[in-house]
Design an enzyme around this catalytic site. Structure first.
Site, PDB file in Angstrom:
ATOM      1  N   GLU A 137       0.832  -1.215   0.000  1.00  0.00           N
ATOM      2  CA  GLU A 137       0.000   0.000   0.000  1.00  0.00           C
ATOM      3  C   GLU A 137       0.865   1.262   0.000  1.00  0.00           C
ATOM      4  OE1 GLU A 137      -2.487  -1.317   3.411  1.00  0.00           O
ATOM      5  OE2 GLU A 137      -4.119  -0.655   2.114  1.00  0.00           O
ATOM      6  N   GLU A 159      -4.310  -9.421   3.677  1.00  0.00           N
ATOM      7  CA  GLU A 159      -5.111  -9.147   4.875  1.00  0.00           C
ATOM      8  C   GLU A 159      -6.357 -10.033   4.961  1.00  0.00           C
ATOM      9  OE1 GLU A 159      -3.662  -6.905   3.050  1.00  0.00           O
ATOM     10  OE2 GLU A 159      -2.762  -5.344   4.293  1.00  0.00           O
TER      11      GLU A 159
END
Lengths: 549, 549
Positions: A137, A159
């Protein structure tokens, strides 16, 4: 207490180096350097402390290094770029901290994109090892992603399969909205633990260039060189040093030079007073080249930012922030004029963009915001944005009995009409009058006028306008009723009402992705006794309640 | 088990009456007619059963009443328009039901707006008594809000102060985005229990017209007359009767005429098979005037919608829906052509818009969606939208060993390029290729071609393309891993990836407001022992944890 003030000489996790017009930010997380106890920052994973340093670096690069046109983000460790947010840390953190941690990291990612888009300071991510979750990210926030073509370099957003939560730093939105990765590919990528490497990453648009390990530095230099050649940053300017921010905490009061915050715990509120400048910049500051960080707009912006972050993290039971101002409207207006006239100067531009970013922090703060516009205040131009950012404003009609101060006035300047947009891309005036764009044009004709309460109300600029007799009761009732509401419902309400109009990656990430993540962070499937986040690293498998909503 | 099939003759809560080209839908909730036990529908409050009837009415008004240009929504009770969703019902409902209830009511509100915007069937809300929460949100869905100017008529959104949750049916978004109410006024309005009446409601843009009680009917008739004069609905057409939808449930299998759903509980999935038509419409249907509801696109749309709603509400542990099709691609394509050629006919337009709405229900379903494109399938045109709506598609390369069916093909038609937009306003192809609009134009040139797996993959239309040897394992693994993930994380992931690109009120409500509401519905401040929603009506005051995020 979490302190957001730092300096490169205190960094424990980042190496910031310079080579001509190119800077390199290399992550080398100190395993023992966690900001809280109970976890080790293995594999270049990060916690809030790591991100505080990253944010500090991005700020100093903007202000202290006008010559830097390109920033390379990479890892100083072998075979690992970044493992993302530390999972043990997340497992130990409470809900409020987790949400605020994600918010702060998101703001830094957007600051990086702001630098690339508006400041001629372009970020490149050079992925030289495994790059997981928040690590990828971070790379997604860069303008360009270079990736080593070797056995250890993979990118992943694990995740969902691994932790039962979402990538929390804008990864999902940036995949499909910024990099415009095909949705089915994004779905696949986000549901495999092991990630993707090499050609497939390139083919799917997850990276921009695939380079043999041995040529990684060279390829990065080539890209950086391109940015240097096209950048608008000045080559011969002197940077502005951001000196240590001084503050005094006395009981429930924090004092800075232009900002004071006073907490009233019994009423769950903090009153934030911003003082206007004491001098006229046209007299005191001959030209932008001699500026230092005591320059009023920069100084109060730094102080306001610090107090926002402090209250968010260290005072989460204080649900209402009340903004007041004190000072001479003429001087505030003079600063606005001075800045607007010099807006092409790199440093004035930086200060303006910084003000923009600080005000945006208000918009996404999960606190109720009220502005009290009273005699002696200076809600003018830049400072009027505080009232516009508030969920409500109260402006006193007339003077106060027994008080010598003349009645409250607000004043518009050019600063209210463009340089300080919200996350939705509109000015706060445009957002306020979404249904009547012509009215915003009409307001331009009132720039510079002293608008008393009646005029401000007539023009839609003041919210509630009690007179001296009603003021205390009306304001007190509003405060008391706010304190009596569900804090969660207020957060959802404010987030829904603050972002009308167009949507951007920012509004999607702050108002949508964050909401989903908040929900998931709260669900037993993530944080319950048998939740995935709770059990991560224990070797036990989570037990999910399979019911969908 | 909740059944969504109903008919005006079974309505317990709504009076549907007709007067020339104007229809009136008057709410007269049967207090004892709750769809579940444990609460009474006092004060014209509603539950899912009330909203199932409302949805049925909106559908029948579109199809069965071509002559109706204006629908007046009002109350048949004295002094109360609608008290919104029944609070006792919400307090008793579990999380999954609450979220799905809000989703369904939202879809009906958008269907109302779709009628006003695209079907020439305009909705007016006539508020003739207290109008609270979901009651006002229903009014907000109308194109125009008339409000009685009397002592009992107030409007309010008291969810935050009273219940510690948000208005869940789009009220916040419609306030600031549709009606463009000033944010500070919206904030005030949403934080006062007692609501607003009369002139202030009008001045703030919360209503369009304030009328003395005695002249309410007359004012409504005047407004309605204006809509009748400007409407594009035909005055002389015959309506299409929506006959009772037949279905057979046998164990874990549901059969309709063109749709079958089979639930495999051990794998937490439902396989939904849609069968193509058996006849060529150019031969079977001389003109749209003779259509009935056995017309294939309408018939399968109704069946698909019923199965979606059934699975959402009655099978919430079935987290994965797998779409298959069976049939003759030539006949599917013929239906698309037939419809496109007659798209100016009111009924063909209605069927197309209905298909659009049903497909949108898929986009916002909190289930993983896979499409399996196999030999014998007919993922053509309209039916290819099922694959495009899916989070992933698998398309078999080549034929199956020992099977006579020729290899799988997909085919594009004009239906894929405009008439069936998603909530974000884009077609599913535009959303899929957000980064490459030129590619969508390129795809137009392939309309009508039989695209085998290699061609479909090359054009980006097929996701994964295993051959017969790998198919079973690859699909099985994908299904198993999906079933192993946190259902909550998947919901957040899918909602984030499905809506790239531009945002609309619909995406804001479904992907943002819903996320906030999900979060709040889960928090102790709402649903804990001392939460506001839990304690409502007991006389006890909620005890809130004051911590903000």
């Amino acid at each position: 207490m979490i302190d957001f003030r730092t300096h490169p000489r205190h960094y424990r996790h980042w190496q910031l180096t310079f080579d001509g017009r190119i800077a390199t930010l290399a992550l080398d997380a100190d395993e023992q350097g966690g900001i809280n106890a109970g976890y080790e920052l293995k594999l270049n994973s990060y916690d809030l402390g790591v991100d505080i340093e990253l944010y500090d670096a991005t700020q100093r690069l903007r202000f202290e290094h006008p010559e830097i046109c390109c920033v390379i983000i990479t890892s100083a460790k072998e075979r690992v770029f970044c493992a993302g947010a530390n999972i043990k840390m997340l497992g130990l953190a409470d809900h409020s901290f987790k949400v605020n941690f994600c918010k702060f990291t998101n703001e830094t990612r957007f600051a990086i994109e702001d630098a690339s888009a508006n400041s001629g300071q372009h970020y490149i991510a050079v992925i030289n090892g495994s790059c997981t979750g928040g690590g990828y990210e971070l790379a997604l926030a860069a303008e360009c992603i270079l990736m080593a073509d070797d056995g250890s370099t993979t990118i992943s957003l694990p995740e969902v399969p691994l932790l039962g939560v979402l990538p929390g730093t804008g990864g999902l939105t940036r995949l499909v909205d910024k990099r415009k990765v095909r949705r089915d590919r994004a779905d696949f990528f986000c549901t495999i633990e092991e990630g993707i490497r090499g050609k497939r990453a390139l083919e799917w648009g997850l990276a921009d260039e695939l380079v043999p390990r041995s040529r990684l530095a060279e390829a990065a230099a080539t890209r950086a060189g391109g940015y240097v050649r096209s950048s608008t940053r000045p080559s011969d300017a002197k940077g502005l040093e951001l000196t240590s921010l001084e503050r005094t905490m006395t009981g429930d009061r924090i004092d800075y030079s232009y900002v004071t915050a006073e907490i009233a715990r019994d009423r769950s509120l903090a009153t934030i007073t911003v003082r206007g400048p004491e001098v006229n910049p046209f007299e005191a500051v001959p030209n932008p080249g001699v500026l230092n960080d005591s320059f009023w707009p920069l100084a109060f912006a730094r102080e306001l930012e610090d107090v926002i972050l402090h209250l968010r993290f260290n005072e989460d039971a204080i649900g209402l922030w009340i903004f007041r101002t004190e000072g001479d409207p003429d001087l505030v207006e003079a600063y606005d004029h001075w800045m607007i006239e010099r807006q092409d100067h790199w440093l004035v531009r930086e200060i303006t963009m910084y003000l923009k970013r600080v005000l945006k922090r208000l918009d996404v703060s999960a606190r109720s915001l009220f502005a009290l516009i009273e005699p002696g205040s200076c809600f003018t131009g830049i400072l009027f944005e505080l009232a516009l950012a508030s969920d409500r404003s109260y402006m006193l009609s007339g003077t106060r009995n027994g008080e010598e101060l003349s009645s409250a006035m607000i004043r518009l300047t050019d600063m209210n009409f463009g340089p300080l947009p919200m996350s939705n891309g509109l000015t706060r005036l445009q957002s306020r009058f979404l249904g009547d764009p012509a009215h915003v044009e009409e307001l331009r004709r009132h720039i510079g006028e002293n608008l008393d309460t009646a005029a401000a109300a007539e023009l839609g600029l003041a919210g509630f306008t009690p007179d001296d007799i009603d003021w205390d009761d009306e304001v007190r009732l509003a405060i008391e009723s706010r304190a009596a509401f569900s804090p969660d419902a207020l957060t959802g309400l404010e987030a829904s009402l603050r972002f009308a109009g167009p949507e951007t990656m920012e509004t999607k990430i702050f108002a949508r992705l964050s909401a989903w993540q908040n929900w998931i962070f709260q669900r037993p499937n993530a944080v319950g006794e048998n939740g995935a986040l709770k059990l991560y690293g224990t070797g036990k498998r989570p037990a999910f309640n399979p019911r969908r909503t």
